[in-house]
Design a protein around this motif. Structure first.
Motif, PDB file in Angstrom:
ATOM      1  N   ILE A 276       0.740  -1.027  -0.112  1.00  0.00           N
ATOM      2  CA  ILE A 276       0.063   0.048   0.156  1.00  0.00           C
ATOM      3  C   ILE A 276       0.846   1.133  -0.025  1.00  0.00           C
ATOM      4  N   ARG A 277       1.824   1.306   0.879  1.00  0.00           N
ATOM      5  CA  ARG A 277       2.631   2.470   0.877  1.00  0.00           C
ATOM      6  C   ARG A 277       3.679   2.707  -0.321  1.00  0.00           C
ATOM      7  N   GLY A 278       4.186   1.394  -0.506  1.00  0.00           N
ATOM      8  CA  GLY A 278       5.348   1.361  -1.551  1.00  0.00           C
ATOM      9  C   GLY A 278       4.756   1.641  -2.858  1.00  0.00           C
ATOM     10  N   MET A 279       3.696   0.740  -3.002  1.00  0.00           N
ATOM     11  CA  MET A 279       2.779   0.785  -4.456  1.00  0.00           C
ATOM     12  C   MET A 279       1.898   2.009  -4.482  1.00  0.00           C
ATOM     13  N   GLY A 280       1.727   2.489  -3.539  1.00  0.00           N
ATOM     14  CA  GLY A 280       0.663   3.850  -3.546  1.00  0.00           C
ATOM     15  C   GLY A 280       1.643   5.036  -4.055  1.00  0.00           C
ATOM     16  N   THR A 281       3.050   5.052  -3.540  1.00  0.00           N
ATOM     17  CA  THR A 281       3.890   6.061  -3.799  1.00  0.00           C
ATOM     18  C   THR A 281       4.370   5.846  -5.251  1.00  0.00           C
ATOM     19  N   VAL A 282       4.590   4.714  -6.016  1.00  0.00           N
ATOM     20  CA  VAL A 282       4.803   4.344  -7.290  1.00  0.00           C
ATOM     21  C   VAL A 282       3.775   4.694  -8.081  1.00  0.00           C
ATOM     22  N   CYS A 283       2.554   4.355  -7.685  1.00  0.00           N
ATOM     23  CA  CYS A 283       1.448   4.812  -8.386  1.00  0.00           C
ATOM     24  C   CYS A 283       1.356   6.637  -8.584  1.00  0.00           C
ATOM     25  N   LEU A 284       1.489   7.193  -7.584  1.00  0.00           N
ATOM     26  CA  LEU A 284       1.532   8.705  -7.436  1.00  0.00           C
ATOM     27  C   LEU A 284       2.589   9.153  -8.525  1.00  0.00           C
ATOM     28  N   VAL A 285       3.917   8.702  -8.262  1.00  0.00           N
ATOM     29  CA  VAL A 285       5.126   9.226  -9.219  1.00  0.00           C
ATOM     30  C   VAL A 285       4.702   8.855 -10.750  1.00  0.00           C
ATOM     31  N   LEU A 286       4.310   7.554 -10.939  1.00  0.00           N
ATOM     32  CA  LEU A 286       4.353   7.469 -12.394  1.00  0.00           C
ATOM     33  C   LEU A 286       2.863   7.952 -12.932  1.00  0.00           C
ATOM     34  N   GLY A 287       1.941   8.050 -12.234  1.00  0.00           N
ATOM     35  CA  GLY A 287       0.927   8.630 -12.717  1.00  0.00           C
ATOM     36  C   GLY A 287       1.000  10.109 -13.178  1.00  0.00           C
ATOM     37  N   THR A 288       2.009  10.728 -12.071  1.00  0.00           N
ATOM     38  CA  THR A 288       2.174  12.410 -12.435  1.00  0.00           C
ATOM     39  C   THR A 288       3.487  12.259 -13.569  1.00  0.00           C
ATOM     40  N   TYR A 289       4.147  11.400 -13.766  1.00  0.00           N
ATOM     41  CA  TYR A 289       5.009  11.416 -14.780  1.00  0.00           C
ATOM     42  C   TYR A 289       4.246  11.300 -15.981  1.00  0.00           C
ATOM     43  N   TYR A 290       3.432  10.154 -16.132  1.00  0.00           N
ATOM     44  CA  TYR A 290       2.649  10.045 -17.410  1.00  0.00           C
ATOM     45  C   TYR A 290       1.870  11.287 -17.934  1.00  0.00           C
TER      46      TYR A 290
ATOM     47  N   ALA B 119       0.797  -0.216 -17.509  1.00  0.00           N
ATOM     48  CA  ALA B 119       1.504   0.383 -18.730  1.00  0.00           C
ATOM     49  C   ALA B 119       0.843  -0.216 -19.815  1.00  0.00           C
ATOM     50  N   LEU B 120       0.323  -1.409 -19.942  1.00  0.00           N
ATOM     51  CA  LEU B 120      -0.248  -2.149 -21.082  1.00  0.00           C
ATOM     52  C   LEU B 120      -1.615  -1.250 -21.425  1.00  0.00           C
ATOM     53  N   LEU B 121      -2.484  -1.159 -20.592  1.00  0.00           N
ATOM     54  CA  LEU B 121      -3.858  -0.602 -20.929  1.00  0.00           C
ATOM     55  C   LEU B 121      -3.565   1.138 -21.096  1.00  0.00           C
ATOM     56  N   GLY B 122      -2.701   1.682 -20.203  1.00  0.00           N
ATOM     57  CA  GLY B 122      -2.399   3.326 -20.634  1.00  0.00           C
ATOM     58  C   GLY B 122      -1.821   3.337 -22.017  1.00  0.00           C
TER      59      GLY B 122
ATOM     60  N   LEU C 155       7.107   9.684 -29.378  1.00  0.00           N
ATOM     61  CA  LEU C 155       7.249  10.190 -28.269  1.00  0.00           C
ATOM     62  C   LEU C 155       6.177   9.496 -27.027  1.00  0.00           C
ATOM     63  N   VAL C 156       5.120   9.431 -27.689  1.00  0.00           N
ATOM     64  CA  VAL C 156       4.116   9.074 -26.788  1.00  0.00           C
ATOM     65  C   VAL C 156       4.549   7.351 -26.360  1.00  0.00           C
ATOM     66  N   ALA C 157       4.861   6.564 -27.282  1.00  0.00           N
ATOM     67  CA  ALA C 157       5.264   5.320 -27.113  1.00  0.00           C
ATOM     68  C   ALA C 157       6.528   5.133 -26.086  1.00  0.00           C
ATOM     69  N   GLY C 158       7.325   6.335 -26.266  1.00  0.00           N
ATOM     70  CA  GLY C 158       8.718   6.224 -25.458  1.00  0.00           C
ATOM     71  C   GLY C 158       8.424   6.735 -24.244  1.00  0.00           C
ATOM     72  N   ILE C 159       7.376   7.540 -23.796  1.00  0.00           N
ATOM     73  CA  ILE C 159       7.086   7.835 -22.407  1.00  0.00           C
ATOM     74  C   ILE C 159       6.742   6.474 -21.590  1.00  0.00           C
TER      75      ILE C 159
ATOM     76  N   GLN D 147       8.126   2.261 -17.812  1.00  0.00           N
ATOM     77  CA  GLN D 147       8.268   0.604 -17.458  1.00  0.00           C
ATOM     78  C   GLN D 147       9.787   0.655 -16.958  1.00  0.00           C
ATOM     79  N   VAL D 148      10.575   1.125 -17.263  1.00  0.00           N
ATOM     80  CA  VAL D 148      12.260   1.062 -17.140  1.00  0.00           C
ATOM     81  C   VAL D 148      12.302   1.757 -15.798  1.00  0.00           C
ATOM     82  N   LEU D 149      11.857   2.867 -15.383  1.00  0.00           N
ATOM     83  CA  LEU D 149      11.884   3.579 -14.114  1.00  0.00           C
ATOM     84  C   LEU D 149      11.012   2.744 -13.075  1.00  0.00           C
ATOM     85  N   GLU D 150       9.910   2.108 -13.331  1.00  0.00           N
ATOM     86  CA  GLU D 150       9.264   1.278 -12.580  1.00  0.00           C
ATOM     87  C   GLU D 150       9.949   0.094 -12.050  1.00  0.00           C
ATOM     88  N   GLY D 151      10.409  -0.621 -13.269  1.00  0.00           N
ATOM     89  CA  GLY D 151      11.251  -1.812 -12.848  1.00  0.00           C
ATOM     90  C   GLY D 151      12.396  -1.860 -12.184  1.00  0.00           C
TER      91      GLY D 151
END
Length: 361
Positions: A203-217, A247-250, A271-275, A280-284
Motif C-alpha cells: 500500500i505505502r510502496g505501491m501507492g507512492t509508485v502509482c503517484l509518481v508514475l501517474g504524475t510522470y505519465y 502500462a499496457l492499458l495506459g 514520443l508517446v510510446a517512448g514515454i 516501465q524502465v523506471l518502475e522496474g
C-alpha cells in the motif's frame, strides 16, 4: 486452562462472518471510515518520523494535515477541473473516435466494405456495445453528480476520520495488543507483523509508485500535446499496482489516441510510446525496487482474484478492503502451510530407517 481448539475456531468463525456481514449490509455507510483508516495507516510512518524529530503527536498530525490541505487546494484549483473536463470530453468524443477508427480501417482494408465480412460484423457489434454501454455510463455519471451532497459529506468526513485515527493510531494499536488472548498473543503479534510488512510494502510502496508514475505519465503526455494526456496518465498511474496492466492499458489507450491525433506525425507518436517505455524502465529498475522491495507477498493473480471477488460482493468498499484481506489471508495461508509441514499429518508416524547392515567379509 485454554479453551479447546474447536471452541476457539467457533469464536473466530463468528467474528469473520460478522465482519463480512458488516461489509455486506453497511456498504457505502462505512466508506468514509475505510478511506480515513487507509489514509491514517498510510501516513502513520510520517507522523512517527516527525515524533522522532522532537515534535509531539498532536503537532506532527497538525503539520501533516496542513500540508495535505495545501496539496488538496492546489489539486482542486489546478488539476481536478482539467481532469474532469478531459474525462467528460473523452466520453463525449468516444463515438466519434470509433467512427474515425472504422473509416481508417475501411480505407486501408477495403474488404471491410463487404457486409458479409467477419471483421466488419465484429466492428458493428463493438459499435453497438459502445453505444449501449456508453449511454448507461453517462446515466450513471449523471446520477452520481446529482447526489453532490454525498460527495461533499465524503470530502468532509474522510479528513476528519483520518485526522483522529492518525492522532490515536499508536494508542489504538496498544489497546488492541492489550486485548489479545494471552495464550495466542505471541503468534498473533508475529502474524500481524508479517501482514503489516506486506501491507506497508504494497500500500505505502505501491501507492507512492502509482503517484509518481501517474504524475510522470500525465505531465509527459501533456507536454507532448496529447489531447487527453492528463486522463490517460492518471488512469495508467492508478492501475500500476497491478504489474504490467497499467502500462499496457495506459500505453494502448495513449498510443491509440495519438494515432488519431498525430496521424502522419510519427515523431509525436513515437514520443508517446517512448514515454511508457521509459515509465516501465523506471518502475522496474528504480521505483519498485526502492519503494516496494523484492518481497511483497501478494501474487498478481491472487490480487486480481481478490479485487474481482470483493468488488463483485461488496462493491467499491469491497475493492478497498480486498488488498488488506488478501494480504492477511496470504500470511495466514503461509503460516498454516508451515504448521502442516511440521505436523504428523504431513510427516507421518513412520519409524526411523534402520542402519544398513555391513556385509560380512
Amino acid at each position: 486452562m485454554a479453551l479447546p481448539v474447536s471452541t476457539q475456531l467457533k469464536y473466530w468463525g463468528f467474528a469473520s462472518v460478522f465482519f463480512f456481514l458488516l461489509l455486506w449490509f453497511l456498504g457505502d455507510v462505512i466508506l468514509p471510515f475505510v478511506l480515513g483508516g487507509a489514509i491514517a495507516y498510510f501516513l502513520d510512518p510520517v507522523a512517527d518520523r516527525l515524533e522522532k524529530m522532537g515534535f509531539s503527536r498532536a503537532i506532527s498530525v497538525t503539520i501533516i494535515t496542513l500540508i495535505a490541505l495545501m496539496i488538496f487546494v492546489v489539486m482542486a484549483l489546478l488539476v481536478i477541473p482539467t481532469l474532469v473536463e478531459q474525462t467528460a470530453n473523452l466520453i463525449n468524443i468516444a463515438p466519434q473516435l470509433f467512427n474515425d477508427l472504422q473509416a481508417f480501417l475501411t480505407d486501408r482494408f477495403p474488404q471491410l466494405v463487404d457486409d458479409t465480412s467477419t471483421l466488419r460484423q465484429s466492428l458493428i457489434s463493438v459499435g453497438e456495445t459502445i453505444q449501449e454501454r456508453g449511454g448507461q455510463l453517462i446515466e450513471t455519471v449523471l446520477s452520481s453528480v446529482s447526489s453532490l451532497i454525498n460527495v461533499v459529506v465524503l470530502l468532509v468526513i474522510v479528513p476528519v476520520v483520518a485526522f483522529y485515527l492518525l492522532y490515536d493510531w499508536d494508542r489504538m494499536v496498544a489497546e488492541i495488543d492489550r486485548l489479545l488472548p494471552r495464550d495466542h498473543a505471541p503468534v498473533i503479534r508475529q502474524l500481524a507483523g508479517e501482514i503489516d510488512n506486506t501491507l506497508a510494502a504494497f500500500i505505502r510502496g505501491m501507492g507512492t509508485v502509482c503517484l509518481v508514475l501517474g504524475t510522470y505519465y500525465a505531465v509527459a503526455l501533456m507536454l507532448v500535446g496529447l489531447q487527453f494526456g492528463l486522463v490517460v496518465g492518471a488512469f495508467a498511474g492508478l492501475i500500476t499496482f497491478i504489474p504490467y496492466i497499467g502500462a499496457l492499458l495506459g500505453g494502448a489507450l495513449a498510443i491509440g489516441l495519438a494515432l488519431f491525433q498525430f496521424w502522419g506525425d510519427w515523431v509525436s507518436i513515437g514520443l508517446v510510446a517512448g514515454i511508457f517505455m521509459i515509465g516501465q524502465v523506471l518502475e522496474g529498475n528504480v521505483l519498485t525496487p526502492k519503494l516496494v522491495g523484492s518481497s511483497v507477498g501478494l501474487h498478481p493473480v491472487w490480487l486480481i482474484f481478490a479485487l474481482s471477488v470483493f468488488g463483485a460482493l461488496f462493491g467499491f468498499v469491497g475493492m478497498l478492503v480486498a488488498v488488506p484481506v488478501a494480504a492477511a489471508i496470504g500470511v495466514l495461508a503461509r503460516f498454516a502451510t508451515g504448521q502442516y509441514l511440521g505436523s504428523k499429518l504431513y510427516r507421518g508416524l513412520e519409524p526411523e530407517d534402520p542402519e544398513p547392515e555391513q556385509d560380512a567379509e
